[in-house]
Enzyme design. Structure first.
Site, PDB file in Angstrom:
ATOM      1  N   TYR A  69       0.846  -1.186   0.000  1.00  0.00           N
ATOM      2  CA  TYR A  69       0.000   0.000   0.000  1.00  0.00           C
ATOM      3  C   TYR A  69       0.882   1.237   0.000  1.00  0.00           C
ATOM      4  CZ  TYR A  69      -3.465   3.426   1.678  1.00  0.00           C
ATOM      5  OH  TYR A  69      -4.293   4.528   1.820  1.00  0.00           O
ATOM      6  N   ASP A  73       9.232   2.979  -0.283  1.00  0.00           N
ATOM      7  CA  ASP A  73       8.177   3.579   0.529  1.00  0.00           C
ATOM      8  C   ASP A  73       8.436   3.166   1.974  1.00  0.00           C
ATOM      9  OD1 ASP A  73       5.994   4.370   1.913  1.00  0.00           O
ATOM     10  OD2 ASP A  73       4.509   3.391   0.613  1.00  0.00           O
ATOM     11  N   LYS A  99       4.226   8.948   8.882  1.00  0.00           N
ATOM     12  CA  LYS A  99       3.983   8.331  10.190  1.00  0.00           C
ATOM     13  C   LYS A  99       4.931   8.852  11.292  1.00  0.00           C
ATOM     14  CE  LYS A  99       1.093   4.762   8.464  1.00  0.00           C
ATOM     15  NZ  LYS A  99       1.134   3.987   7.236  1.00  0.00           N
TER      16      LYS A  99
HETATM   17  C1  PLP Z   1       0.409   4.492   5.923  1.00  0.00           C
HETATM   18  C2  PLP Z   1       1.157   4.272   4.670  1.00  0.00           C
HETATM   19  C3  PLP Z   1       1.008   5.121   3.558  1.00  0.00           C
HETATM   20  C4  PLP Z   1      -0.017   6.218   3.517  1.00  0.00           C
HETATM   21  O1  PLP Z   1       0.225   7.200   4.464  1.00  0.00           O
HETATM   22  P1  PLP Z   1      -0.995   8.162   4.909  1.00  0.00           P
HETATM   23  O2  PLP Z   1      -0.339   9.133   5.839  1.00  0.00           O
HETATM   24  O3  PLP Z   1      -2.009   7.281   5.543  1.00  0.00           O
HETATM   25  O4  PLP Z   1      -1.502   8.817   3.680  1.00  0.00           O
HETATM   26  C5  PLP Z   1       1.805   4.901   2.467  1.00  0.00           C
HETATM   27  N1  PLP Z   1       2.716   3.921   2.442  1.00  0.00           N
HETATM   28  C6  PLP Z   1       2.883   3.086   3.484  1.00  0.00           C
HETATM   29  C7  PLP Z   1       3.907   2.010   3.412  1.00  0.00           C
HETATM   30  C8  PLP Z   1       2.097   3.213   4.624  1.00  0.00           C
HETATM   31  O5  PLP Z   1       2.234   2.340   5.622  1.00  0.00           O
END
Ligand code: PLP
Length: 424
Positions: free
Chosen positions: A153, A248, A276
């Site tokens: 994701y 990511d 995060k």
């Molecule tokens: C949480 C997450 C996102 C999205 O971040 P948001 O702040 O919720 O938009 C993207 N990539 C990874 C790996 C994530 O865990």
């Protein structure tokens, strides 16, 4: 603080009443889908307060928290130094839409920690970070297609909200209504930990591929570590085809090691997405990497990306104060030690009780997978919740241990897991 049980006028618990109200006001009663408990059923507790490793709901129930706001709360909730600094920053103004010293301070800290990041741009979420990194990769290479992995994701931007159809080597199928097939067709989907599936896509699409974007430790299908050689293989394939490698690390950055998975596995991506933990609980994302690439972002370059609240002083302050704590001596040794106490404890329980389940972890990030499927998870989840253990309400999410979790918290958790898992 009153922690006694409370009910409303018509006998519902407070959380139940609040959810009833919220359902009328917001789709599913929530502002992010998984919070609605769709996968496990029942009523989500409405959270009133959090401190350290604990949460309290609107009915006064206390929980040991393993969600940590889905990752950010690595110091525990409302860390006194972070909270005090944010309060002080608020007195000086909430937002200016103009440059501040705080942005450079946080940027310098991140650049110091991540050797692959030479320049950085702050945004407001992980979604924005990934969307912008992919735009930059496309802009810099002049290529349209990207490779992502099934089960990874990267936020909810159109390009990235795509997963595999039946075969891995097919064009992406949008995983949401409202994503045009014409966009999704540029997103190629490979299988995580399967280099062959990536190689095949490169062979088919060769010089059309701008980048590979990957969660270097997958967290959004539950915790799935990369197999030996997978990340290096991606690096090599990207180099061979002049495509960019985008890590990511929105979840893994400052989590699996201070410098994220790239530090842990010693792989250097071209671009990195963060979020995060970086915001310490406030909305922050960032993307950064090679200087020649970042210099193509506006106003220096032709890749446009902007944000009214980007680099917000409160958010920057929370980030700086959080990283100050994380850069102290042996913090990750401590975090990994307390996490190993939990994960090895759970492993022992499922081993001795012969539960068909398996725990996967990297440091303080872990998932307990039930081989019997969703019903087993559902029962376990609700048993744990009733027993004061707050887990993500889905089998396919990572759980997190924080620096605020004590040995006593872990012992209580293990006792509850041992109790609950028998009935699961
Ligand atoms: C949480 C997450 C996102 C999205 O971040 P948001 O702040 O919720 O938009 C993207 N990539 C990874 C790996 C994530 O865990």
């Amino acid at each position: 603080m009153d922690h006694g049980p409370r009910t409303t006028d018509y006998g519902l618990k407070t959380s139940e009443k609040l959810f009833d109200e919220a359902l009328k006001l917001m789709p599913g009663g929530v502002n992010s889908p998984v919070r609605a408990f769709g996968a496990v059923g029942g009523n989500p507790p409405f959270i009133a307060r959090a401190l350290g490793a604990k949460l309290w709901d609107a009915d006064g129930n206390e929980y040991i928290d393993y969600v940590g706001s889905w990752g950010p709360a690595i110091l525990g909730h409302a860390h006194p130094k972070v909270a005090a600094a944010v309060r002080e920053a608020a007195e000086r103004g909430l937002s200016f839409g103009a440059p501040t010293e705080l942005e450079s301070r946080l940027a310098a800290m991140v650049i110091q920690i991540f050797s692959s990041i030479k320049k950085i741009r702050f945004v407001n979420s992980g979604t924005e970070a990934c969307m912008s990194a992919v735009r930059l990769a496309r802009g810099a290479t002049g290529r349209d297609k990207i490779i992502k992995f099934k089960g990874c994701y990267h936020g909810h931007a159109d390009t990235l909200l795509v997963e595999a159809g039946s075969g891995a080597a097919t064009f992406g199928i949008p995983s949401s209504a409202g994503v045009p097939k014409d966009f999704a067709k540029h997103t190629l989907v490979a299988n995580y930990n399967d280099l062959g599936s990536v190689e095949r896509l490169f062979q088919q699409h060769k010089e059309k591929i701008a980048c590979v974007i990957v969660e270097p430790v997958a967290g959004n299908m539950g915790c799935v570590p990369p197999v030996e050689g997978f990340l290096q293989g991606l690096r090599d394939l990207c180099d061979a085809h002049h495509a960019l490698l985008v890590f990511d690390e929105v979840m893994t950055g400052f989590r699996v090691a201070l410098g994220g998975a790239q530090e842990l596995y010693k792989i250097r991506p071209d671009l990195t997405c963060l979020g995060k933990i970086l915001g310490g609980g406030l909305p922050v994302g960032a993307y950064g990497g090679r200087k020649d690439l970042m210099d193509q972002v506006a106003p220096l370059g032709k890749v446009y990306q902007a944000g009214t609240l980007s680099g917000n002083p409160l958010a920057m302050t929370a980030g700086i104060k959080t990283l100050e704590q994380l850069t102290q001596y042996q913090v990750y040794d401590r975090l990994n030690e307390i996490s190993a106490f939990l994960t090895s404890g759970i492993k022992e329980i499922i081993g001795t009780k012969k539960i068909p389940a398996r725990i996967q972890s990297v440091g303080s990030m872990w998932t307990l997978f039930f081989e019997k499927g969703p019903e087993a998870f559902k029962k376990f989840f609700h048993g744990a919740l009733k027993g004061g253990i707050y887990l993500p309400p889905s089998q396919f999410e990572a759980c997190f241990v924080s620096l605020a979790h004590t040995k006593d918290d872990i012992e209580k958790t293990l006792a509850q897991v041992a109790d609950t898992i028998l009935t699961a």
